[in-house]
Design a protein around this motif. Structure first.
Motif, PDB file in Angstrom:
ATOM      1  N   VAL A 192       0.835  -1.206   0.000  1.00  0.00           N
ATOM      2  CA  VAL A 192       0.000   0.000   0.000  1.00  0.00           C
ATOM      3  C   VAL A 192       0.869   1.255   0.000  1.00  0.00           C
ATOM      4  O   VAL A 192       0.575   2.245  -0.698  1.00  0.00           O
ATOM      5  CB  VAL A 192      -0.941  -0.006   1.230  1.00  0.00           C
ATOM      6  CG1 VAL A 192      -1.699   1.312   1.339  1.00  0.00           C
ATOM      7  CG2 VAL A 192      -1.921  -1.166   1.140  1.00  0.00           C
ATOM      8  N   VAL A 193       1.967   1.236   0.757  1.00  0.00           N
ATOM      9  CA  VAL A 193       2.875   2.379   0.807  1.00  0.00           C
ATOM     10  C   VAL A 193       3.478   2.646  -0.570  1.00  0.00           C
ATOM     11  O   VAL A 193       3.602   3.810  -0.994  1.00  0.00           O
ATOM     12  CB  VAL A 193       3.980   2.134   1.855  1.00  0.00           C
ATOM     13  CG1 VAL A 193       5.075   3.198   1.748  1.00  0.00           C
ATOM     14  CG2 VAL A 193       3.396   2.146   3.253  1.00  0.00           C
ATOM     15  N   MET A 194       3.825   1.595  -1.305  1.00  0.00           N
ATOM     16  CA  MET A 194       4.381   1.771  -2.649  1.00  0.00           C
ATOM     17  C   MET A 194       3.334   2.289  -3.630  1.00  0.00           C
ATOM     18  O   MET A 194       3.654   3.046  -4.553  1.00  0.00           O
ATOM     19  CB  MET A 194       4.977   0.464  -3.156  1.00  0.00           C
ATOM     20  CG  MET A 194       6.365   0.162  -2.633  1.00  0.00           C
ATOM     21  SD  MET A 194       7.564   1.497  -2.926  1.00  0.00           S
ATOM     22  CE  MET A 194       7.534   1.648  -4.703  1.00  0.00           C
ATOM     23  N   VAL A 195       2.076   1.894  -3.473  1.00  0.00           N
ATOM     24  CA  VAL A 195       1.004   2.447  -4.308  1.00  0.00           C
ATOM     25  C   VAL A 195       0.898   3.956  -4.101  1.00  0.00           C
ATOM     26  O   VAL A 195       0.799   4.738  -5.056  1.00  0.00           O
ATOM     27  CB  VAL A 195      -0.340   1.755  -4.003  1.00  0.00           C
ATOM     28  CG1 VAL A 195      -1.490   2.481  -4.710  1.00  0.00           C
ATOM     29  CG2 VAL A 195      -0.307   0.302  -4.441  1.00  0.00           C
ATOM     30  N   LEU A 196       0.941   4.375  -2.834  1.00  0.00           N
ATOM     31  CA  LEU A 196       0.898   5.800  -2.525  1.00  0.00           C
ATOM     32  C   LEU A 196       2.132   6.523  -3.070  1.00  0.00           C
ATOM     33  O   LEU A 196       2.039   7.653  -3.561  1.00  0.00           O
ATOM     34  CB  LEU A 196       0.799   6.001  -1.011  1.00  0.00           C
ATOM     35  CG  LEU A 196      -0.487   5.494  -0.347  1.00  0.00           C
ATOM     36  CD1 LEU A 196      -0.401   5.672   1.167  1.00  0.00           C
ATOM     37  CD2 LEU A 196      -1.705   6.213  -0.900  1.00  0.00           C
ATOM     38  N   ALA A 197       3.299   5.864  -2.988  1.00  0.00           N
ATOM     39  CA  ALA A 197       4.535   6.472  -3.485  1.00  0.00           C
ATOM     40  C   ALA A 197       4.455   6.708  -4.990  1.00  0.00           C
ATOM     41  O   ALA A 197       4.859   7.769  -5.486  1.00  0.00           O
ATOM     42  CB  ALA A 197       5.726   5.571  -3.156  1.00  0.00           C
ATOM     43  N   LEU A 198       3.941   5.739  -5.727  1.00  0.00           N
ATOM     44  CA  LEU A 198       3.806   5.901  -7.182  1.00  0.00           C
ATOM     45  C   LEU A 198       2.830   7.025  -7.507  1.00  0.00           C
ATOM     46  O   LEU A 198       3.064   7.826  -8.429  1.00  0.00           O
ATOM     47  CB  LEU A 198       3.343   4.587  -7.811  1.00  0.00           C
ATOM     48  CG  LEU A 198       3.108   4.611  -9.331  1.00  0.00           C
ATOM     49  CD1 LEU A 198       4.375   5.026 -10.068  1.00  0.00           C
ATOM     50  CD2 LEU A 198       2.626   3.254  -9.819  1.00  0.00           C
ATOM     51  N   ALA A 199       1.727   7.103  -6.767  1.00  0.00           N
ATOM     52  CA  ALA A 199       0.743   8.165  -7.000  1.00  0.00           C
ATOM     53  C   ALA A 199       1.366   9.538  -6.765  1.00  0.00           C
ATOM     54  O   ALA A 199       1.161  10.481  -7.558  1.00  0.00           O
ATOM     55  CB  ALA A 199      -0.471   7.959  -6.102  1.00  0.00           C
ATOM     56  N   VAL A 200       2.148   9.677  -5.684  1.00  0.00           N
ATOM     57  CA  VAL A 200       2.795  10.954  -5.382  1.00  0.00           C
ATOM     58  C   VAL A 200       3.821  11.299  -6.454  1.00  0.00           C
ATOM     59  O   VAL A 200       3.927  12.458  -6.894  1.00  0.00           O
ATOM     60  CB  VAL A 200       3.456  10.899  -3.991  1.00  0.00           C
ATOM     61  CG1 VAL A 200       4.348  12.111  -3.759  1.00  0.00           C
ATOM     62  CG2 VAL A 200       2.400  10.809  -2.899  1.00  0.00           C
ATOM     63  N   PHE A 201       4.589  10.300  -6.905  1.00  0.00           N
ATOM     64  CA  PHE A 201       5.606  10.546  -7.926  1.00  0.00           C
ATOM     65  C   PHE A 201       4.967  11.025  -9.235  1.00  0.00           C
ATOM     66  O   PHE A 201       5.458  11.972  -9.868  1.00  0.00           O
ATOM     67  CB  PHE A 201       6.406   9.267  -8.161  1.00  0.00           C
ATOM     68  CG  PHE A 201       7.528   9.429  -9.147  1.00  0.00           C
ATOM     69  CD1 PHE A 201       8.665  10.157  -8.816  1.00  0.00           C
ATOM     70  CD2 PHE A 201       7.454   8.866 -10.417  1.00  0.00           C
ATOM     71  CE1 PHE A 201       9.703  10.313  -9.725  1.00  0.00           C
ATOM     72  CE2 PHE A 201       8.479   9.018 -11.326  1.00  0.00           C
ATOM     73  CZ  PHE A 201       9.607   9.747 -10.980  1.00  0.00           C
ATOM     74  N   LEU A 202       3.895  10.390  -9.643  1.00  0.00           N
ATOM     75  CA  LEU A 202       3.210  10.795 -10.867  1.00  0.00           C
ATOM     76  C   LEU A 202       2.570  12.168 -10.714  1.00  0.00           C
ATOM     77  O   LEU A 202       2.474  12.938 -11.680  1.00  0.00           O
ATOM     78  CB  LEU A 202       2.152   9.760 -11.245  1.00  0.00           C
ATOM     79  CG  LEU A 202       2.679   8.377 -11.643  1.00  0.00           C
ATOM     80  CD1 LEU A 202       1.522   7.419 -11.898  1.00  0.00           C
ATOM     81  CD2 LEU A 202       3.568   8.466 -12.880  1.00  0.00           C
ATOM     82  N   LEU A 203       2.144  12.490  -9.506  1.00  0.00           N
ATOM     83  CA  LEU A 203       1.534  13.787  -9.245  1.00  0.00           C
ATOM     84  C   LEU A 203       2.514  14.928  -9.504  1.00  0.00           C
ATOM     85  O   LEU A 203       2.112  16.025  -9.896  1.00  0.00           O
ATOM     86  CB  LEU A 203       1.035  13.835  -7.799  1.00  0.00           C
ATOM     87  CG  LEU A 203       0.150  15.017  -7.394  1.00  0.00           C
ATOM     88  CD1 LEU A 203      -1.156  14.989  -8.167  1.00  0.00           C
ATOM     89  CD2 LEU A 203      -0.122  14.981  -5.894  1.00  0.00           C
TER      90      LEU A 203
END
Length: 341
Positions: A216-227
């Motif tokens: 779940v933490v990596m999903v959030l990390a990818l979302a933040v990076f793409l943001l």
């Protein structure tokens, strides 16, 4: 010889609109999350291997060391892929997707139950329910997917963060040095929190949640990076079609060493000058190998806390204080304290 691209040339927009701390904060978060995910798996892995998987301590320690070694060496391949084909940004995105896939498969593999499992107690009082060969294979495939994913993050994220600061600008060059300080503070803090938190969850709650939280933490990390995509500053290497990486230079040096012609001429002379420059750069890289080789002894010591130190701690009396107010440390937290002492 085509002129080299400018150090940090944005592909679109003006320089003040891209890069700097606004972009770096997105990237620091990605690295903090990635270290959380990695140490959430590696720090207590031997407990899972000797517990739910039912492996012996020697076999589990060998498996952890083999996996850690692969995770440490594969970034060489990830760097080559980023330098020659995908670029840093695409490599980070692809690695994040692979990370999420591997972590999700790990969480799923820990939830498998075999209908004919014969559970038994281990020497440290834990219940071990050996998995079937198919479940074990699925677990190791998932585990090495994480190692492959880490190989794309390791060489690219930090370099991509440094790209957000122009080394030729005095103010941004100073900020670049501060970026590396906050970067290292972030990954150390992330590792400390992960070892304390996730080892407790894995040992006392469930391994499925213990492997699922890093996913779940990596999903959030990818979302933040793409943001933060629109704020990033990119290298513009399209002008001469050449990668900026060392591995591309190695290939060019190999080709240069095979190109030997007696014919002269201005063009040939220019080629020889370019080839000599490339060869000298590769020789400079080769001179670093003795320094890297000295790190092997450190690697041997560093491999002990997540393996044998953790198993040793599991057999000890880890209570601090007496009575109900006394606290009991988890094995991985004890070994982490020894490693940092």
């Amino acid at each position: 010889m085509a002129p080299d691209p400018e150090p940090l040339l944005p592909r679109a927009g003006h320089r003040p609109a891209t890069g700097g701390w606004r972009s770096a904060l997105f990237i620091i978060w990605v690295e903090v999350a990635e270290r959380f995910a990695y140490y959430g798996i590696s720090s207590n892995l031997i407990s899972y291997l000797t517990g739910p998987l039912g492996e012996s301590t020697a076999a589990a320690a060998a498996a952890v060391n083999a996996w850690s070694g692969a995770a440490s060496m594969l970034p060489l391949l990830g760097a080559a892929v980023a330098d020659s084909w995908l670029g840093r940004y695409r490599t980070i995105v692809a690695s994040s997707v692979l990370y999420i896939t591997g972590l999700g498969m790990l969480a799923l593999s820990s939830m498998f139950l075999s209908p004919s499992q014969q559970c038994k107690l281990t020497a440290d009082g834990r219940e071990a329910c050996p998995r079937s060969s198919l479940q074990t294979a699925f677990f190791y495939v998932s585990l090495y997917l994480v190692a492959i994913a880490q190989s794309g993050h390791k060489p690219c994220v930090q370099a991509f963060g440094a790209d957000q600061f122009d080394a030729t600008d005095p103010a941004e060059s100073l900020a670049r040095g501060s970026f590396f300080n906050w970067w290292y503070f972030g990954i150390c803090g992330s590792a400390t929190v992960t070892i304390a938190l996730m080892s407790y969850v894995q040992d006392n709650v469930s391994w499925g949640i213990g492997f699922g939280v890093p996913c779940v933490v990596m999903v959030l990390a990818l979302a933040v990076f793409l943001l933060g995509t629109k704020t990033y500053r990119f290298y513009d290497d399209s002008a001469d079609g050449k990668g900026a990486g060392v591995f591309t230079r190695v290939v060019e040096a190999f080709r240069a060493s095979r190109k030997r012609s007696p014919e002269g001429g201005e063009h040939r002379h220019g080629d020889r000058e370019e080839d000599a420059t490339i060869v000298e750069e590769v020789r400079g890289l080769a001179r670093l190998f003795p320094i890297w080789a000295t790190c092997l002894l450190y690697g041997v010591v560093f491999a002990q806390p997540p393996t044998l130190f953790t198993k040793q701690a599991a057999t000890m009396d880890r209570r601090v204080g007496s009575g109900r107010r006394g606290s009991r440390y988890r094995p991985r937290r004890c070994s982490a304290s020894w490693a940092s002492a």
